[in-house]
Design a protein around this motif. Structure first.
Motif, PDB file in Angstrom:
ATOM      1  N   THR A   1     104.558 -12.126  64.662  1.00  0.00           N
ATOM      2  CA  THR A   1     103.950 -13.174  65.465  1.00  0.00           C
ATOM      3  C   THR A   1     104.944 -13.670  66.502  1.00  0.00           C
ATOM      4  O   THR A   1     106.083 -14.007  66.175  1.00  0.00           O
TER       5      THR A   1
ATOM      6  N   ASP B   1     101.002 -16.326  68.699  1.00  0.00           N
ATOM      7  CA  ASP B   1     100.661 -17.552  67.997  1.00  0.00           C
ATOM      8  C   ASP B   1      99.575 -18.247  68.821  1.00  0.00           C
ATOM      9  O   ASP B   1      99.734 -18.410  70.033  1.00  0.00           O
TER      10      ASP B   1
ATOM     11  N   ARG C   1      93.048 -15.972  64.789  1.00  0.00           N
ATOM     12  CA  ARG C   1      93.832 -15.355  63.716  1.00  0.00           C
ATOM     13  C   ARG C   1      93.010 -14.308  62.968  1.00  0.00           C
ATOM     14  O   ARG C   1      93.521 -13.247  62.611  1.00  0.00           O
TER      15      ARG C   1
ATOM     16  N   GLU D   1      95.289 -11.226  63.795  1.00  0.00           N
ATOM     17  CA  GLU D   1      96.340 -11.062  62.797  1.00  0.00           C
ATOM     18  C   GLU D   1      95.948  -9.952  61.841  1.00  0.00           C
ATOM     19  O   GLU D   1      94.767  -9.758  61.550  1.00  0.00           O
TER      20      GLU D   1
END
Length: 90
Positions: free
Chosen positions: A4, A61, A76, A80
């Motif tokens: 990240t 982020d 996310r 992610e």
């Protein structure tokens, strides 16, 4: 596993410097990217930059994009990496 990126300096580093990121972004001069340091990443680059960084093994982020809590959760979920899934028993 993706790393990240929590600040714009790290984004610049991933691309190899201001000039390289500026070229990728379509700017004629590195100063266009230098402005990101004070003004933030322009919204028009959020998706494209997120996709390119994911391709390179990184994720932004959501705070760098100024996303509200619910939008940050959605971001996310999309960008992610998933937790590794155990292999199914045969």
């Amino acid at each position: 596993m993706s790393r990240t990126l929590t600040n714009i300096h790290d984004v610049v580093e991933v691309f190899g410097g201001h000039a390289e990121l500026a070229r990728w972004a379509g700017y004629e001069h590195a100063s266009g990217v230098a402005n990101w340091l004070s003004r933030g990443i322009p919204p028009g680059y959020h998706t494209r930059l997120s996709l390119e960084l994911k391709r390179r093994g990184f994720v932004l982020d959501p705070d760098l994009l100024g996303l509200e809590a619910h939008d940050a959760e959605m971001y996310r979920a999309v960008f992610e990496p998933d937790e590794p899934q155990p292999e199914a028993a045969a």
